[in-house]
Design a protein around this motif. Sequence first.
Motif, PDB file in Angstrom:
ATOM      1  N   LEU A  13       8.648   3.118 -10.954  1.00 30.47           N
ATOM      2  CA  LEU A  13       7.826   3.094  -9.879  1.00 30.47           C
ATOM      3  C   LEU A  13       6.335   2.718 -10.505  1.00 30.47           C
ATOM      4  O   LEU A  13       5.457   1.988  -9.709  1.00 30.47           O
ATOM      5  N   VAL A  14       6.020   2.871 -11.701  1.00 34.11           N
ATOM      6  CA  VAL A  14       4.633   2.440 -12.532  1.00 34.11           C
ATOM      7  C   VAL A  14       4.279   1.191 -12.340  1.00 34.11           C
ATOM      8  O   VAL A  14       3.005   1.027 -11.948  1.00 34.11           O
ATOM      9  N   PRO A  15       5.149   0.012 -12.893  1.00 29.56           N
ATOM     10  CA  PRO A  15       4.804  -1.115 -12.584  1.00 29.56           C
ATOM     11  C   PRO A  15       4.021  -1.539 -11.190  1.00 29.56           C
ATOM     12  O   PRO A  15       3.214  -2.211 -10.957  1.00 29.56           O
ATOM     13  N   SER A  20       0.931  -1.367  -0.033  1.00 27.10           N
ATOM     14  CA  SER A  20       0.135  -0.018  -0.157  1.00 27.10           C
ATOM     15  C   SER A  20       0.831   1.361  -0.052  1.00 27.10           C
ATOM     16  O   SER A  20       0.470   2.246  -0.712  1.00 27.10           O
ATOM     17  N   ARG A  21       1.832   1.256   0.661  1.00 26.20           N
ATOM     18  CA  ARG A  21       2.787   2.241   0.877  1.00 26.20           C
ATOM     19  C   ARG A  21       3.402   2.779  -0.637  1.00 26.20           C
ATOM     20  O   ARG A  21       3.777   3.746  -1.101  1.00 26.20           O
ATOM     21  N   LYS A  46       1.917   6.616  -7.125  1.00 24.18           N
ATOM     22  CA  LYS A  46       1.159   7.343  -7.540  1.00 24.18           C
ATOM     23  C   LYS A  46       1.151   9.049  -7.374  1.00 24.18           C
ATOM     24  O   LYS A  46       0.887   9.750  -8.540  1.00 24.18           O
ATOM     25  N   TYR A  47       1.949   9.356  -6.552  1.00 23.16           N
ATOM     26  CA  TYR A  47       2.307  11.022  -6.225  1.00 23.16           C
ATOM     27  C   TYR A  47       3.674  11.299  -6.634  1.00 23.16           C
ATOM     28  O   TYR A  47       4.182  12.172  -6.487  1.00 23.16           O
ATOM     29  N   SER A  48       4.318  10.088  -7.326  1.00 24.87           N
ATOM     30  CA  SER A  48       5.830  10.368  -7.780  1.00 24.87           C
ATOM     31  C   SER A  48       5.592  11.420  -9.068  1.00 24.87           C
ATOM     32  O   SER A  48       4.744  11.322  -9.769  1.00 24.87           O
ATOM     33  N   PRO A  49       6.789  12.230  -9.336  1.00 27.84           N
ATOM     34  CA  PRO A  49       6.596  13.056 -10.585  1.00 27.84           C
ATOM     35  C   PRO A  49       6.270  12.272 -11.696  1.00 27.84           C
ATOM     36  O   PRO A  49       5.828  12.878 -12.887  1.00 27.84           O
ATOM     37  N   GLU A  50       7.071  11.063 -12.080  1.00 30.54           N
ATOM     38  CA  GLU A  50       7.097  10.315 -13.074  1.00 30.54           C
ATOM     39  C   GLU A  50       5.407   9.826 -13.278  1.00 30.54           C
ATOM     40  O   GLU A  50       4.904   9.994 -14.413  1.00 30.54           O
ATOM     41  N   SER A  75       3.320  12.801 -14.358  1.00 37.01           N
ATOM     42  CA  SER A  75       3.449  13.165 -15.594  1.00 37.01           C
ATOM     43  C   SER A  75       2.715  12.359 -16.712  1.00 37.01           C
ATOM     44  O   SER A  75       2.325  12.727 -17.775  1.00 37.01           O
ATOM     45  N   LEU A  76       2.741  10.980 -16.448  1.00 35.72           N
ATOM     46  CA  LEU A  76       2.022   9.854 -17.218  1.00 35.72           C
ATOM     47  C   LEU A  76       0.679  10.177 -17.057  1.00 35.72           C
ATOM     48  O   LEU A  76      -0.048  10.331 -18.112  1.00 35.72           O
ATOM     49  N   TYR A  77       0.031  10.746 -15.767  1.00 32.61           N
ATOM     50  CA  TYR A  77      -1.344  11.033 -15.974  1.00 32.61           C
ATOM     51  C   TYR A  77      -1.875  12.292 -16.667  1.00 32.61           C
ATOM     52  O   TYR A  77      -2.612  12.026 -17.688  1.00 32.61           O
ATOM     53  N   LYS A  78      -0.827  13.039 -16.992  1.00 31.23           N
ATOM     54  CA  LYS A  78      -1.173  14.256 -17.722  1.00 31.23           C
ATOM     55  C   LYS A  78      -1.151  13.924 -19.268  1.00 31.23           C
ATOM     56  O   LYS A  78      -2.048  14.444 -19.946  1.00 31.23           O
ATOM     57  N   LYS A  79      -0.276  12.851 -19.423  1.00 29.82           N
ATOM     58  CA  LYS A  79      -0.245  12.559 -20.942  1.00 29.82           C
ATOM     59  C   LYS A  79      -1.501  11.616 -21.083  1.00 29.82           C
ATOM     60  O   LYS A  79      -2.176  11.759 -22.421  1.00 29.82           O
ATOM     61  N   LEU A  80      -1.918  10.954 -20.132  1.00 24.82           N
ATOM     62  CA  LEU A  80      -2.969  10.006 -20.431  1.00 24.82           C
ATOM     63  C   LEU A  80      -4.374  11.101 -20.433  1.00 24.82           C
ATOM     64  O   LEU A  80      -5.489  10.553 -21.316  1.00 24.82           O
TER      65      LEU A  80
END
Length: 387
Positions: free
Chosen positions: A121-123, A86-87, A93-97, A100-105
């Motif tokens: 971190l995303v995987p 969970s951590r 979720k709140y990482s810069p990477e 950035s992906l959220y914005k593109k999506l």
Amino acid sequence: SGWDRWLKFSAESAKYFSAVGYYFAKKLRERYGVPVAVIGCNRDNTSASVWLDRQSLEESTNLRVYIDEYKERTRNLNMDEYLRKSRLVREAKYSPEMQSLYKKLLKGNARLFDELRVLPLVPKFLYYKKEIGPLSQHRPGGLYNSMVLKIAGFACRGVIFYQGEADAAKADIYAELFTALIKCWRCAWEEDLPFLFVQLAPFSRWELLRGDNFPIVRQQQEKVSKTVPGAYMVSIMDAGMEYDIHPKMKRPVGERLALSARGKVYGEDILCEPPEFKEAQLIGDTLIISFNNAGEGLYIEGEELNACRLFDGRNEIEKYTASVSGDVLNITDKELSRAEEVEIRFAFEPYCEVNLYNSAQLPCKPFKARAENRRPDKGLLDYFAGR
């Protein structure tokens, strides 16, 4: 953060709020000339089973499956390992990477698995996101307790609801689930709140996600609109995206909900419902389909009718001619004259682009129907045969 107080709409506050909710409120503000407040209570990628209390699920033989599955998945839960995962989800979720992906999506121009190769971190986020446990947003009743009950009792005129994608795996019980949710919320408010809800948008697939069961969910949503008093459905079968489960056309969704509110909640005498199948007749080579809620008349946007498939029991009839007159859609083809019966599937696909509208510019809802061929008398039959 902007989640715990009233905000005046601005470019800065917009990122905290629903685009559908904004367009809904904006239209009502324009129509009535008064401030309109909307409370955002939403979370992505969630089943309706997390938005009502556990008791409502336990009382139903069908809906108890959500409780049973949760118990089975958490039977041997290692809390230390669960808290560790969970951590990791929160960190990712709140990482810069990830941001950035959220914005593109959100802009609709990123392919997720291309990005995964370069974002370490995303995987972890994706893998652990649906990890079930006492902190998970996917636990039965979880968001009802942590979110809905925090706003229950606020004075309001109704609810706008847009959800259903995450329940496609259990599509055949969605009507019962959503009906129970409406009842639960009305009990929490101690008021028969109107529910204005959105039928699922067209969607085909995106990586591991598929819309195969969306037509069934849409049927179930239609059932709720017919069986639950004060529940009204809007159609957005012209506003989907084939490869995006979160289509970017939010304006028509919010504005159609506002139109529904004007007619169903505020009592204006306006056309606020989409065209709805009424009756189909097959006479010779002509299929005559009539509709309710046509208003001043139906129209087809473009040169050809989209999203309508015809089957004669053996083959699909593809090269037909369609036209409209008033509340009637006429479909003509010589193959129809040979058919004993025709099955009509209108917008009954995971993805399609409906272009049949009523005079309020609302797209026709999906439907399935059959029509037996009512042969004309011999003189007319000879006429049809000689054409």
